[in-house]
Design a protein around this motif. Structure first.
Motif, PDB file in Angstrom:
ATOM      1  N   ALA A 261     -12.342  -7.454   7.317  1.00  0.00           N
ATOM      2  CA  ALA A 261     -10.910  -7.691   7.490  1.00  0.00           C
ATOM      3  C   ALA A 261     -10.279  -8.152   6.175  1.00  0.00           C
ATOM      4  N   ALA A 262     -11.036  -8.931   5.399  1.00  0.00           N
ATOM      5  CA  ALA A 262     -10.515  -9.404   4.110  1.00  0.00           C
ATOM      6  C   ALA A 262     -10.309  -8.245   3.145  1.00  0.00           C
ATOM      7  N   VAL A 263     -11.254  -7.296   3.124  1.00  0.00           N
ATOM      8  CA  VAL A 263     -11.131  -6.123   2.256  1.00  0.00           C
ATOM      9  C   VAL A 263      -9.939  -5.273   2.688  1.00  0.00           C
ATOM     10  N   ASN A 264      -9.807  -5.076   3.999  1.00  0.00           N
ATOM     11  CA  ASN A 264      -8.682  -4.279   4.498  1.00  0.00           C
ATOM     12  C   ASN A 264      -7.349  -4.935   4.148  1.00  0.00           C
ATOM     13  N   ALA A 265      -7.292  -6.258   4.215  1.00  0.00           N
ATOM     14  CA  ALA A 265      -6.056  -6.962   3.892  1.00  0.00           C
ATOM     15  C   ALA A 265      -5.765  -6.905   2.391  1.00  0.00           C
ATOM     16  N   GLN A 266      -6.817  -7.053   1.573  1.00  0.00           N
ATOM     17  CA  GLN A 266      -6.625  -7.053   0.125  1.00  0.00           C
ATOM     18  C   GLN A 266      -6.073  -5.728  -0.371  1.00  0.00           C
ATOM     19  N   TYR A 267      -6.592  -4.631   0.190  1.00  0.00           N
ATOM     20  CA  TYR A 267      -6.180  -3.301  -0.266  1.00  0.00           C
ATOM     21  C   TYR A 267      -5.183  -2.643   0.687  1.00  0.00           C
ATOM     22  N   HIS A 268      -4.651  -3.408   1.632  1.00  0.00           N
ATOM     23  CA  HIS A 268      -3.619  -2.925   2.561  1.00  0.00           C
ATOM     24  C   HIS A 268      -4.095  -1.692   3.344  1.00  0.00           C
ATOM     25  N   LEU A 269      -5.359  -1.667   3.692  1.00  0.00           N
ATOM     26  CA  LEU A 269      -5.909  -0.517   4.408  1.00  0.00           C
ATOM     27  C   LEU A 269      -5.495  -0.499   5.875  1.00  0.00           C
ATOM     28  N   ASP A 270      -4.982  -1.618   6.360  1.00  0.00           N
ATOM     29  CA  ASP A 270      -4.526  -1.664   7.746  1.00  0.00           C
ATOM     30  C   ASP A 270      -3.108  -1.144   7.897  1.00  0.00           C
ATOM     31  N   ASP A 271      -2.400  -0.971   6.769  1.00  0.00           N
ATOM     32  CA  ASP A 271      -1.041  -0.447   6.828  1.00  0.00           C
ATOM     33  C   ASP A 271      -1.061   1.027   7.238  1.00  0.00           C
ATOM     34  N   PRO A 272       0.027   1.518   7.835  1.00  0.00           N
ATOM     35  CA  PRO A 272       0.106   2.952   8.154  1.00  0.00           C
ATOM     36  C   PRO A 272      -0.032   3.802   6.886  1.00  0.00           C
ATOM     37  N   PHE A 273      -0.524   5.017   7.067  1.00  0.00           N
ATOM     38  CA  PHE A 273      -0.770   5.890   5.917  1.00  0.00           C
ATOM     39  C   PHE A 273       0.488   6.105   5.087  1.00  0.00           C
ATOM     40  N   ALA A 274       1.620   6.340   5.753  1.00  0.00           N
ATOM     41  CA  ALA A 274       2.865   6.594   5.030  1.00  0.00           C
ATOM     42  C   ALA A 274       3.267   5.392   4.188  1.00  0.00           C
ATOM     43  N   VAL A 275       3.057   4.186   4.727  1.00  0.00           N
ATOM     44  CA  VAL A 275       3.407   2.972   3.981  1.00  0.00           C
ATOM     45  C   VAL A 275       2.513   2.833   2.754  1.00  0.00           C
ATOM     46  N   ARG A 276       1.218   3.070   2.927  1.00  0.00           N
ATOM     47  CA  ARG A 276       0.288   2.976   1.793  1.00  0.00           C
ATOM     48  C   ARG A 276       0.654   3.994   0.709  1.00  0.00           C
ATOM     49  N   TYR A 277       0.993   5.212   1.138  1.00  0.00           N
ATOM     50  CA  TYR A 277       1.338   6.251   0.158  1.00  0.00           C
ATOM     51  C   TYR A 277       2.608   5.893  -0.609  1.00  0.00           C
ATOM     52  N   LEU A 278       3.631   5.445   0.105  1.00  0.00           N
ATOM     53  CA  LEU A 278       4.895   5.102  -0.559  1.00  0.00           C
ATOM     54  C   LEU A 278       4.716   3.927  -1.509  1.00  0.00           C
ATOM     55  N   ASN A 279       3.920   2.935  -1.101  1.00  0.00           N
ATOM     56  CA  ASN A 279       3.654   1.801  -1.996  1.00  0.00           C
ATOM     57  C   ASN A 279       2.904   2.261  -3.245  1.00  0.00           C
ATOM     58  N   TRP A 280       1.907   3.121  -3.043  1.00  0.00           N
ATOM     59  CA  TRP A 280       1.131   3.654  -4.173  1.00  0.00           C
ATOM     60  C   TRP A 280       2.011   4.480  -5.097  1.00  0.00           C
ATOM     61  N   LEU A 281       2.873   5.330  -4.519  1.00  0.00           N
ATOM     62  CA  LEU A 281       3.757   6.161  -5.328  1.00  0.00           C
ATOM     63  C   LEU A 281       4.748   5.292  -6.105  1.00  0.00           C
ATOM     64  N   GLY A 282       5.281   4.258  -5.456  1.00  0.00           N
ATOM     65  CA  GLY A 282       6.194   3.364  -6.150  1.00  0.00           C
ATOM     66  C   GLY A 282       5.532   2.664  -7.326  1.00  0.00           C
ATOM     67  N   ASP A 283       4.284   2.237  -7.128  1.00  0.00           N
ATOM     68  CA  ASP A 283       3.548   1.604  -8.230  1.00  0.00           C
ATOM     69  C   ASP A 283       3.308   2.600  -9.361  1.00  0.00           C
ATOM     70  N   MET A 284       2.971   3.848  -8.993  1.00  0.00           N
ATOM     71  CA  MET A 284       2.739   4.882 -10.000  1.00  0.00           C
ATOM     72  C   MET A 284       3.986   5.111 -10.855  1.00  0.00           C
ATOM     73  N   LEU A 285       5.133   5.170 -10.211  1.00  0.00           N
ATOM     74  CA  LEU A 285       6.379   5.418 -10.939  1.00  0.00           C
ATOM     75  C   LEU A 285       6.714   4.271 -11.884  1.00  0.00           C
ATOM     76  N   GLN A 286       6.164   3.095 -11.627  1.00  0.00           N
ATOM     77  CA  GLN A 286       6.382   1.948 -12.493  1.00  0.00           C
ATOM     78  C   GLN A 286       5.261   1.769 -13.513  1.00  0.00           C
ATOM     79  N   GLY A 287       4.348   2.732 -13.541  1.00  0.00           N
ATOM     80  CA  GLY A 287       3.251   2.654 -14.494  1.00  0.00           C
ATOM     81  C   GLY A 287       2.077   1.820 -14.040  1.00  0.00           C
ATOM     82  N   ASP A 288       2.059   1.416 -12.778  1.00  0.00           N
ATOM     83  CA  ASP A 288       0.950   0.635 -12.228  1.00  0.00           C
ATOM     84  C   ASP A 288       0.019   1.589 -11.479  1.00  0.00           C
TER      85      ASP A 288
END
Length: 319
Positions: free
Chosen positions: A52-79
Motif C-alpha cells: 500500500a505504501a508503494v502504491n501511495a508513493q507512486y500514485h498507482l491507486d489513482d485512475p489510469f487517466a489521472v496518472r497519465y494526465l499527471n505524468w504528461l503535465g510533469d513531462m511538459l514541465q521537464g520533470d
C-alpha cells in the motif's frame, strides 16, 4: 498554400501525434505482465502495508487517466520522474547522456551524407565498371547489420591495430570524436549503401530527362549540367529519405552504443529496459519519438525550398 500556414499546420499535426505517442508510451507500462508495484518491489514478497505504501508513493491507486494526465503535465514541465535503478532524476540522466548520443548521430549523419551522395553521384555519372563496383560495395554495406559492423571494426581497428579506443565516449570534444569514430562508421555503414543507391537512381532518372538533353545540345559544360540540372533535381528524392535515415540512426544507436560501451541514451534505454526502469524507458522513448518527428517536420519544410516542383503539403497536408 501559404508557407507559414503550412508550417503552422505541420507543427499542430506534430503536437497531436506526440500526444498520441505519449499515451501509447505511458500505457505500454501497464501492458507488461504483473503489476507496476511488483516491479518496483523487484519481485520481493511484501506485506499489504508495504504494498500500500508503494502504491501511495507512486500514485498507482489513482485512475489510469489521472496518472497519465499527471505524468504528461510533469513531462511538459521537464520533470521526467525519478529513475528506479539509478535513484536520481531522469532529466539529469538525459542531460548527462543525450549529448553523447547526439554527437554520435551527427558524426554518423556526416558520414552517410558525404559518402552516400559521393558514391551515388559517381555511379550515376560514370556508369560502366565504376557503377558495377559501387553497386557491389553498397550491396555489401546494406547487407551488414550495425552490430556486425561494430564487432568487425572494433576487432580490426581497436583491438588488432590499436588505432582507436575499443569503448567509452571520451572526455572533451576532440577526445569524444576520436572515441566515437568507429561507432559512427558502424552506425553509418548500412545507410551509406542505402543513400548511395537512392542518389544513383534519382540521378539516373534526372539524366534521362529532356531538359538535360536540351542543355547538352546547347553546349552547356557537363559539370554544369550535372550540378544544375541533375544533382539539384535529385535532391528532393534524396531529402525525402532523411526521416528514414534519422529514424534508423536512432534505433541502431542502441546496438552500437552497447557494443562500444558508450554512455548514451541508447545504452541507457537497453539497460533500463532490462531492469524494468519504467520512468527512464518512458522518457527516452518519448524523446526518440520527438526527435524523429522533428526531423520529419524539417524535411517537410525544406522539400518545397529544395525542389520547387514539389507542392506545399504533398507529404503532410493538402496542396
Amino acid at each position: 498554400m501559404n508557407f507559414l500556414r503550412f508550417a503552422v499546420r505541420r507543427v499542430a499535426e506534430m503536437a497531436a501525434t506526440l500526444l498520441v505517442a505519449s499515451f501509447v508510451v505511458f500505457g505500454a507500462m501497464y501492458l507488461a505482465p504483473g503489476s507496476p508495484a511488483s516491479f518496483l518491489l523487484s519481485g520481493r514478497s511484501a506485506s499489504p502495508e508495504a504494498l500500500a505504501a508503494v502504491n501511495a508513493q507512486y500514485h498507482l491507486d489513482d485512475p489510469f487517466a489521472v496518472r497519465y494526465l499527471n505524468w504528461l503535465g510533469d513531462m511538459l514541465q521537464g520533470d521526467f520522474g525519478r529513475s528506479l535503478t539509478y535513484r536520481t532524476d531522469v532529466s539529469r540522466l538525459l542531460a548527462d547522456r543525450l549529448p553523447t548520443t547526439l554527437l554520435l548521430i551527427a558524426m554518423a549523419l556526416v558520414v552517410v551524407v558525404a559518402v552516400g551522395l559521393l558514391l551515388g553521384r559517381i555511379a550515376a555519372v560514370r556508369g560502366g565498371a565504376t557503377d558495377s563496383a559501387v553497386l557491389v560495395a553498397t550491396t555489401l554495406a546494406v547487407g551488414t547489420p550495425s552490430f556486425v559492423a561494430a564487432v568487425l571494426l572494433q576487432g580490426l581497428f581497436a583491438v588488432k591495430l590499436g588505432w582507436f579506443p575499443s569503448g567509452g565516449a571520451g572526455t572533451g570534444l576532440l577526445d569524444q570524436i576520436w572515441h566515437l569514430t568507429l561507432p559512427a562508421i558502424a552506425l553509418a555503414l548500412y545507410l551509406v549503401g542505402m543513400l548511395a543507391r537512392v542518389t544513383r537512381s534519382a540521378m539516373l532518372e534526372a539524366l534521362a530527362g529532356e531538359h538535360v538533353t536540351v542543355a547538352r545540345s546547347r553546349g552547356v559544360p557537363e559539370r554544369q549540367v550535372i550540378r544544375r540540372h541533375v544533382l539539384r533535381n535529385s535532391l528532393g528524392t534524396v531529402l525525402t529519405t532523411g526521416g528514414l535515415i534519422v529514424s534508423t540512426l536512432l534505433v541502431c544507436t542502441i546496438l552500437v552504443e552497447t557494443a562500444f560501451s558508450i554512455g548514451g541514451i541508447g545504452q541507457l534505454l537497453e539497460l533500463s529496459t532490462t531492469t524494468k526502469d519504467f520512468p527512464t524507458v518512458q522518457a527516452i522513448s518519448l524523446v526518440i519519438v520527438a526527435l524523429f518527428m522533428a526531423v520529419n517536420l524539417v524535411v517537410d519544410l525544406l522539400l518545397p525550398l529544395v525542389d520547387p516542383r514539389i507542392t506545399l503539403g504533398t507529404r503532410g497536408a493538402d496542396a
